[in-house]
Design a protein around this motif. Structure first.
Motif, PDB file in Angstrom:
ATOM      1  N   SER A 141       1.799 -25.272  42.199  1.00 21.64           N
ATOM      2  CA  SER A 141       1.030 -25.327  43.280  1.00 21.64           C
ATOM      3  C   SER A 141       0.087 -24.102  43.634  1.00 21.64           C
ATOM      4  O   SER A 141       0.132 -23.060  42.740  1.00 21.64           O
ATOM      5  CB  SER A 141       1.870 -25.519  44.673  1.00 21.64           C
ATOM      6  N   GLY A 142      -0.568 -23.854  44.949  1.00 23.81           N
ATOM      7  CA  GLY A 142      -1.475 -22.866  44.998  1.00 23.81           C
ATOM      8  C   GLY A 142      -2.750 -23.289  44.940  1.00 23.81           C
ATOM      9  O   GLY A 142      -3.293 -24.375  45.098  1.00 23.81           O
ATOM     10  N   SER A 143      -3.686 -22.007  44.744  1.00 22.48           N
ATOM     11  CA  SER A 143      -4.947 -22.693  44.667  1.00 22.48           C
ATOM     12  C   SER A 143      -5.551 -21.624  43.550  1.00 22.48           C
ATOM     13  O   SER A 143      -5.167 -20.586  43.263  1.00 22.48           O
ATOM     14  CB  SER A 143      -5.770 -21.940  46.085  1.00 22.48           C
ATOM     15  N   ASP A 160     -10.252 -24.912  44.210  1.00 27.35           N
ATOM     16  CA  ASP A 160      -9.392 -25.958  44.397  1.00 27.35           C
ATOM     17  C   ASP A 160      -8.025 -25.865  44.483  1.00 27.35           C
ATOM     18  O   ASP A 160      -7.583 -24.710  44.259  1.00 27.35           O
ATOM     19  CB  ASP A 160      -9.766 -27.262  43.213  1.00 27.35           C
ATOM     20  N   LEU A 161      -7.368 -26.738  45.062  1.00 29.41           N
ATOM     21  CA  LEU A 161      -5.811 -26.584  44.896  1.00 29.41           C
ATOM     22  C   LEU A 161      -5.469 -26.832  43.445  1.00 29.41           C
ATOM     23  O   LEU A 161      -6.085 -27.471  42.846  1.00 29.41           O
ATOM     24  CB  LEU A 161      -5.184 -27.631  45.967  1.00 29.41           C
ATOM     25  N   TRP A 162      -4.493 -26.097  43.060  1.00 32.07           N
ATOM     26  CA  TRP A 162      -3.917 -26.263  41.762  1.00 32.07           C
ATOM     27  C   TRP A 162      -3.457 -27.753  41.333  1.00 32.07           C
ATOM     28  O   TRP A 162      -3.855 -28.259  40.408  1.00 32.07           O
ATOM     29  CB  TRP A 162      -2.662 -25.374  41.473  1.00 32.07           C
ATOM     30  N   THR A 163      -3.010 -28.461  42.537  1.00 31.31           N
ATOM     31  CA  THR A 163      -2.936 -30.024  42.476  1.00 31.31           C
ATOM     32  C   THR A 163      -4.016 -30.701  42.712  1.00 31.31           C
ATOM     33  O   THR A 163      -4.035 -31.973  42.535  1.00 31.31           O
ATOM     34  CB  THR A 163      -1.734 -30.258  43.060  1.00 31.31           C
ATOM     35  N   GLY A 164      -5.177 -30.297  42.956  1.00 32.70           N
ATOM     36  CA  GLY A 164      -6.487 -30.941  43.174  1.00 32.70           C
ATOM     37  C   GLY A 164      -6.361 -31.410  44.685  1.00 32.70           C
ATOM     38  O   GLY A 164      -5.513 -31.371  45.340  1.00 32.70           O
ATOM     39  N   GLY A 165      -7.619 -32.046  45.130  1.00 28.93           N
ATOM     40  CA  GLY A 165      -7.685 -32.517  46.434  1.00 28.93           C
ATOM     41  C   GLY A 165      -8.723 -31.860  47.197  1.00 28.93           C
ATOM     42  O   GLY A 165      -8.611 -32.394  48.472  1.00 28.93           O
ATOM     43  N   ASP A 216      -5.650 -27.233  33.746  1.00 33.17           N
ATOM     44  CA  ASP A 216      -4.766 -28.246  32.708  1.00 33.17           C
ATOM     45  C   ASP A 216      -3.343 -27.596  33.110  1.00 33.17           C
ATOM     46  O   ASP A 216      -3.159 -26.300  32.602  1.00 33.17           O
ATOM     47  CB  ASP A 216      -5.171 -27.856  31.093  1.00 33.17           C
ATOM     48  N   ASN A 217      -2.612 -28.270  33.611  1.00 31.32           N
ATOM     49  CA  ASN A 217      -1.335 -28.091  34.229  1.00 31.32           C
ATOM     50  C   ASN A 217      -0.577 -27.644  33.009  1.00 31.32           C
ATOM     51  O   ASN A 217       0.112 -26.477  32.960  1.00 31.32           O
ATOM     52  CB  ASN A 217      -0.570 -29.037  34.978  1.00 31.32           C
ATOM     53  N   ALA A 269      -0.700 -17.924  44.928  1.00 32.15           N
ATOM     54  CA  ALA A 269       0.344 -19.159  45.209  1.00 32.15           C
ATOM     55  C   ALA A 269       0.456 -19.718  46.577  1.00 32.15           C
ATOM     56  O   ALA A 269       0.925 -20.834  46.689  1.00 32.15           O
ATOM     57  CB  ALA A 269       1.790 -18.453  45.037  1.00 32.15           C
ATOM     58  N   PHE A 270      -0.693 -19.545  47.187  1.00 34.89           N
ATOM     59  CA  PHE A 270      -0.764 -20.132  48.477  1.00 34.89           C
ATOM     60  C   PHE A 270      -1.892 -21.320  48.433  1.00 34.89           C
ATOM     61  O   PHE A 270      -3.061 -21.137  47.862  1.00 34.89           O
ATOM     62  CB  PHE A 270      -1.345 -19.131  49.747  1.00 34.89           C
ATOM     63  N   SER A 271      -1.690 -22.458  49.138  1.00 38.08           N
ATOM     64  CA  SER A 271      -2.728 -23.564  49.235  1.00 38.08           C
ATOM     65  C   SER A 271      -3.684 -23.137  50.484  1.00 38.08           C
ATOM     66  O   SER A 271      -3.394 -23.139  51.630  1.00 38.08           O
ATOM     67  CB  SER A 271      -1.965 -24.599  49.614  1.00 38.08           C
ATOM     68  N   LEU A 272      -4.950 -22.765  50.093  1.00 38.59           N
ATOM     69  CA  LEU A 272      -5.945 -22.205  50.839  1.00 38.59           C
ATOM     70  C   LEU A 272      -6.797 -23.416  51.319  1.00 38.59           C
ATOM     71  O   LEU A 272      -7.384 -24.498  50.529  1.00 38.59           O
ATOM     72  CB  LEU A 272      -6.591 -20.984  50.363  1.00 38.59           C
ATOM     73  N   THR A 273      -7.395 -23.176  52.578  1.00 41.13           N
ATOM     74  CA  THR A 273      -8.484 -24.191  53.021  1.00 41.13           C
ATOM     75  C   THR A 273      -9.691 -23.669  52.828  1.00 41.13           C
ATOM     76  O   THR A 273     -10.909 -24.337  52.874  1.00 41.13           O
ATOM     77  CB  THR A 273      -8.097 -24.690  54.407  1.00 41.13           C
ATOM     78  N   THR A 274      -9.889 -22.215  52.993  1.00 39.30           N
ATOM     79  CA  THR A 274     -11.085 -21.333  52.705  1.00 39.30           C
ATOM     80  C   THR A 274     -10.818 -20.464  51.767  1.00 39.30           C
ATOM     81  O   THR A 274      -9.648 -19.933  51.494  1.00 39.30           O
ATOM     82  CB  THR A 274     -11.530 -20.848  53.926  1.00 39.30           C
TER      83      THR A 274
END
Length: 123
Positions: A30-32, A50-55, A72-73, A99-104
């Motif tokens: 997870s993360g960015s 992007d997010l590590w998991t995409g989207g 590539d995970n 490690a954080f999921s960022l929006t910006t």
């Protein structure tokens, strides 16, 4: 955590390159992830992320439709595919991970950085 960027080089206008960034020392699920670039005398600027998991893919307006960020995970690797390269794309390109999921995505929010790879677009 170490990031090793590669794939830069000299390419003619209109050409393509793919940058790679291998992440070692920790597996990210997870993360960015992001790519930034820096020209001489200028500040580091956001290119793609992007997010590590995409989207949550985002691109700078100047590269939309020409660049694509993927990962590539299994290989713990981030890529930046660059098509239709222009002389103004010339810069040192840096990959970055958090490690954080960022929006910006701004440079100050990323903890881990690669060493940079030079991309030169010239005829």
């Amino acid at each position: 955590v170490q990031l090793q960027a590669s794939g830069g080089g000299l390419v003619q206008p209109g050409g393509s390159l793919t940058l790679s960034c291998v992440v070692s020392g920790r597996m990210f699920s997870s993360g960015s992830m992001a790519w930034f670039r820096q020209r001489p005398g200028e500040e580091r600027e956001f290119v793609a992320g992007d997010l590590w998991t995409g989207g949550n893919t985002a691109y700078a307006d100047s590269v939309k439709g020409r660049f694509a960020i993927t990962n590539d995970n299994a290989k713990n690797t981030v890529y930046l595919r660059m098509n239709g390269l222009l002389p103004e794309d010339t810069a040192v390109y840096y990959c970055a991970i958090t490690a954080f999921s960022l929006t910006t995505m701004t440079p100050d929010l990323f903890r881990y950085w690669g060493q940079g790879t030079q991309v030169t677009v010239s005829s």
